[in-house]
Scaffold this motif. Structure first.
Motif, PDB file in Angstrom:
ATOM      1  N   GLU A  62       0.833  -1.204   0.000  1.00  0.00           N
ATOM      2  CA  GLU A  62       0.000   0.000   0.000  1.00  0.00           C
ATOM      3  C   GLU A  62       0.868   1.255   0.000  1.00  0.00           C
ATOM      4  N   ALA A  63       1.914   1.249   0.826  1.00  0.00           N
ATOM      5  CA  ALA A  63       2.782   2.415   0.941  1.00  0.00           C
ATOM      6  C   ALA A  63       3.525   2.692  -0.361  1.00  0.00           C
ATOM      7  N   ILE A  64       3.974   1.631  -1.031  1.00  0.00           N
ATOM      8  CA  ILE A  64       4.690   1.808  -2.291  1.00  0.00           C
ATOM      9  C   ILE A  64       3.754   2.342  -3.369  1.00  0.00           C
ATOM     10  N   LYS A  65       2.568   1.759  -3.485  1.00  0.00           N
ATOM     11  CA  LYS A  65       1.621   2.220  -4.503  1.00  0.00           C
ATOM     12  C   LYS A  65       1.260   3.689  -4.312  1.00  0.00           C
ATOM     13  N   ALA A  66       1.139   4.113  -3.064  1.00  0.00           N
ATOM     14  CA  ALA A  66       0.732   5.490  -2.770  1.00  0.00           C
ATOM     15  C   ALA A  66       1.854   6.495  -3.003  1.00  0.00           C
ATOM     16  N   ASN A  67       3.087   6.003  -3.105  1.00  0.00           N
ATOM     17  CA  ASN A  67       4.225   6.937  -3.136  1.00  0.00           C
ATOM     18  C   ASN A  67       5.272   6.557  -4.176  1.00  0.00           C
ATOM     19  N   ARG A  68       4.824   6.044  -5.310  1.00  0.00           N
ATOM     20  CA  ARG A  68       5.768   5.592  -6.328  1.00  0.00           C
ATOM     21  C   ARG A  68       6.688   6.709  -6.811  1.00  0.00           C
ATOM     22  N   SER A  69       6.140   7.873  -7.105  1.00  0.00           N
ATOM     23  CA  SER A  69       6.959   8.976  -7.629  1.00  0.00           C
ATOM     24  C   SER A  69       7.996   9.421  -6.602  1.00  0.00           C
ATOM     25  N   TRP A  70       7.576   9.518  -5.358  1.00  0.00           N
ATOM     26  CA  TRP A  70       8.495   9.926  -4.288  1.00  0.00           C
ATOM     27  C   TRP A  70       9.601   8.895  -4.106  1.00  0.00           C
ATOM     28  N   LEU A  71       9.239   7.609  -4.145  1.00  0.00           N
ATOM     29  CA  LEU A  71      10.237   6.554  -3.995  1.00  0.00           C
ATOM     30  C   LEU A  71      11.199   6.533  -5.177  1.00  0.00           C
ATOM     31  N   ASP A  72      10.695   6.774  -6.390  1.00  0.00           N
ATOM     32  CA  ASP A  72      11.573   6.857  -7.562  1.00  0.00           C
ATOM     33  C   ASP A  72      12.593   7.974  -7.385  1.00  0.00           C
ATOM     34  N   GLU A 100       5.371  -6.401  -7.455  1.00  0.00           N
ATOM     35  CA  GLU A 100       4.288  -6.002  -8.356  1.00  0.00           C
ATOM     36  C   GLU A 100       3.773  -4.604  -8.023  1.00  0.00           C
ATOM     37  N   SER A 101       3.755  -4.263  -6.737  1.00  0.00           N
ATOM     38  CA  SER A 101       3.228  -2.957  -6.330  1.00  0.00           C
ATOM     39  C   SER A 101       4.097  -1.801  -6.801  1.00  0.00           C
ATOM     40  N   SER A 102       5.360  -2.090  -7.143  1.00  0.00           N
ATOM     41  CA  SER A 102       6.275  -1.025  -7.574  1.00  0.00           C
ATOM     42  C   SER A 102       5.905  -0.442  -8.923  1.00  0.00           C
ATOM     43  N   GLY A 103       5.216  -1.246  -9.738  1.00  0.00           N
ATOM     44  CA  GLY A 103       4.888  -0.791 -11.086  1.00  0.00           C
ATOM     45  C   GLY A 103       6.001  -0.976 -12.085  1.00  0.00           C
ATOM     46  N   TYR A 104       7.161  -1.482 -11.638  1.00  0.00           N
ATOM     47  CA  TYR A 104       8.272  -1.722 -12.554  1.00  0.00           C
ATOM     48  C   TYR A 104       7.991  -2.977 -13.385  1.00  0.00           C
ATOM     49  N   GLU A 140      24.329  -6.365 -11.850  1.00  0.00           N
ATOM     50  CA  GLU A 140      23.642  -7.559 -12.362  1.00  0.00           C
ATOM     51  C   GLU A 140      23.647  -7.573 -13.883  1.00  0.00           C
ATOM     52  N   MET A 141      24.213  -8.660 -14.460  1.00  0.00           N
ATOM     53  CA  MET A 141      24.260  -8.900 -15.901  1.00  0.00           C
ATOM     54  C   MET A 141      24.957  -7.776 -16.661  1.00  0.00           C
ATOM     55  N   SER A 142      26.022  -7.226 -16.070  1.00  0.00           N
ATOM     56  CA  SER A 142      26.754  -6.128 -16.727  1.00  0.00           C
ATOM     57  C   SER A 142      27.426  -6.588 -18.014  1.00  0.00           C
ATOM     58  N   HIS A 143      27.623  -7.909 -18.182  1.00  0.00           N
ATOM     59  CA  HIS A 143      28.277  -8.432 -19.380  1.00  0.00           C
ATOM     60  C   HIS A 143      27.321  -8.530 -20.564  1.00  0.00           C
ATOM     61  N   ALA A 144      26.027  -8.368 -20.316  1.00  0.00           N
ATOM     62  CA  ALA A 144      25.016  -8.554 -21.360  1.00  0.00           C
ATOM     63  C   ALA A 144      24.598  -7.208 -21.954  1.00  0.00           C
ATOM     64  N   PRO A 145      24.123  -7.194 -23.211  1.00  0.00           N
ATOM     65  CA  PRO A 145      23.679  -5.934 -23.814  1.00  0.00           C
ATOM     66  C   PRO A 145      22.417  -5.374 -23.174  1.00  0.00           C
ATOM     67  N   ILE A 146      21.608  -6.250 -22.595  1.00  0.00           N
ATOM     68  CA  ILE A 146      20.391  -5.822 -21.896  1.00  0.00           C
ATOM     69  C   ILE A 146      20.466  -6.348 -20.477  1.00  0.00           C
ATOM     70  N   PHE A 147      20.248  -5.469 -19.529  1.00  0.00           N
ATOM     71  CA  PHE A 147      20.373  -5.840 -18.120  1.00  0.00           C
ATOM     72  C   PHE A 147      19.265  -5.149 -17.328  1.00  0.00           C
ATOM     73  N   PRO A 148      18.942  -5.661 -16.155  1.00  0.00           N
ATOM     74  CA  PRO A 148      17.867  -5.034 -15.359  1.00  0.00           C
ATOM     75  C   PRO A 148      18.290  -3.660 -14.854  1.00  0.00           C
ATOM     76  N   SER A 149      17.322  -2.785 -14.708  1.00  0.00           N
ATOM     77  CA  SER A 149      17.613  -1.448 -14.191  1.00  0.00           C
ATOM     78  C   SER A 149      17.388  -1.357 -12.689  1.00  0.00           C
ATOM     79  N   LYS A 150      16.489  -2.183 -12.158  1.00  0.00           N
ATOM     80  CA  LYS A 150      16.191  -2.193 -10.722  1.00  0.00           C
ATOM     81  C   LYS A 150      16.271  -3.633 -10.205  1.00  0.00           C
ATOM     82  N   LEU A 151      16.717  -3.773  -8.954  1.00  0.00           N
ATOM     83  CA  LEU A 151      16.806  -5.078  -8.309  1.00  0.00           C
ATOM     84  C   LEU A 151      16.098  -5.017  -6.969  1.00  0.00           C
ATOM     85  N   PHE A 152      15.317  -6.033  -6.670  1.00  0.00           N
ATOM     86  CA  PHE A 152      14.732  -6.203  -5.342  1.00  0.00           C
ATOM     87  C   PHE A 152      15.359  -7.430  -4.691  1.00  0.00           C
TER      88      PHE A 152
END
Length: 327
Positions: A43-53, A80-84, A121-133
């Motif tokens: 709930e807290a993440i959904k309500a404050n996504r922009s602030w958390l970003d 899932e609540s992060s929207g990422y 994470e996956m720095s050797h690959a051309p495509i890698f994740p931008s966020k990690l949980f």
């Protein structure tokens, strides 16, 4: 609802660094205990996504502690609540992982007594994740800390201490060499077999998938040598306007099957790395990192372009940390 009504930022609960910009690294958020209702992290993440970003952009790392997150399913709900958008850990990844539920995987399944070196994470690959949980389902008795370090700080310190090396690295780029067996090796942090790495047992398909990742395969009797690169030794973080240490100089790919570990990381012209560079860089990591001792229920959010992470050897079992990757 505003972020102040759901989150409480805490300083001093864990070791933290105060950056040049006056931002804590990592930021630590706990539930606001002044509220009469229980604060759910989703709930807290959904309500404050922009602030958390914004917070993640400034700090690079946010630790959520004290929330009611107890299972892999709960953790999946948080992600899932992060929207990422989901980043599926599939073809090309080096570490052995098992999918648990939804978007949740085990963290690297290397033996607990082994250290996992600092990496993006996956720095050797051309495509890698931008966020990690990351999520602590079972906290360790002792050891097993996840260490995090700001990549631009590592770059700045290496450039100051070893300017010639950094200049040569930037001019030439780096080549990585891995040797993968036909079967996965659970005793290694980078022990995925070539079949698991490329999600096929067909050598032709493996070659096609490797080529898309900028890799070349050289087949041997019971293994395959994977040549990765040339790859830049750094990246420019456009969002923050700074260079980051985006490479595998420390650790590289220490495959047990590699008959010449000195070739694990080389300059793109085939010349070897200076003998002392890896250890010198490791010293800087140890000086600059924050070592997070996990508590059950902790959720850690990292910006993969800003922060490198590692794992210290576990002293006392058990320990179970789960992971999720986002585009």
């Amino acid at each position: 609802m505003s972020e102040e009504s759901l989150f409480h930022e805490v300083v001093g609960l864990i070791p933290q660094h105060n950056t040049k910009d006056g931002v804590m690294f990592p930021v630590v958020l706990t539930p606001n205990l002044k509220l009469t209702k229980t604060v759910e992290l989703t709930e807290a993440i959904k309500a404050n996504r922009s602030w958390l970003d914004s917070l993640l952009h400034r700090s690079g790392a946010v630790l959520f502690r004290g929330f009611n997150v107890s299972s892999a399913s709960d953790f999946n709900d948080v992600v899932e609540s992060s929207g990422y958008e989901d980043f599926s850990y599939g073809v090309g990844g080096a570490g052995s992982r098992t999918k648990v539920v939804g978007r949740v995987y085990t963290a690297n399944e290397a033996p607990p007594d082994q250290e996992i070196p600092f990496h993006h994470e996956m720095s050797h690959a051309p495509i890698f994740p931008s966020k990690l949980f990351f999520f602590c389902e079972v906290e360790p008795g002792s050891g097993g800390e996840t260490c995090i370090a700001l990549s631009h700080v590592i770059y700045e310190r290496m450039q100051k201490k070893h300017p010639k090396f950094v200049e040569e690295m930037e001019e030439k780029g780096l080549i990585y060499t891995r040797v993968l067996g036909e079967e996965s090796d659970p005793s290694s942090p980078v022990g995925r077999s070539w079949k698991e790495t490329f999600n096929t047992d067909d050598k032709t398909v493996a070659e096609e998938r490797a080529a898309k990742l900028g890799m070349k395969l050289e087949w041997m009797e019971s293994s395959v040598r994977v040549i990765i690169g040339p790859k830049p030794g750094f990246k420019y973080d456009e969002a923050r306007k700074r260079k980051i240490w985006f490479n595998g100089v420390v650790g590289g790919f220490k495959d047990k099957l590699n008959d010449d570990p000195s070739k694990a990381v080389m300059f793109s012209d085939g010349t070897p790395m200076p003998a002392d560079i890896s250890s010198e860089c490791s010293k800087i990591f140890n000086e600059e990192c924050v070592a997070l001792q996990w508590c059950k229920g902790d959720v850690l959010l990292l910006d993969n372009l800003a922060v490198m992470h590692s794992r210290r050897p576990l002293i006392t079992l058990p320990r179970r940390v789960l992971a999720s990757f986002c585009k």
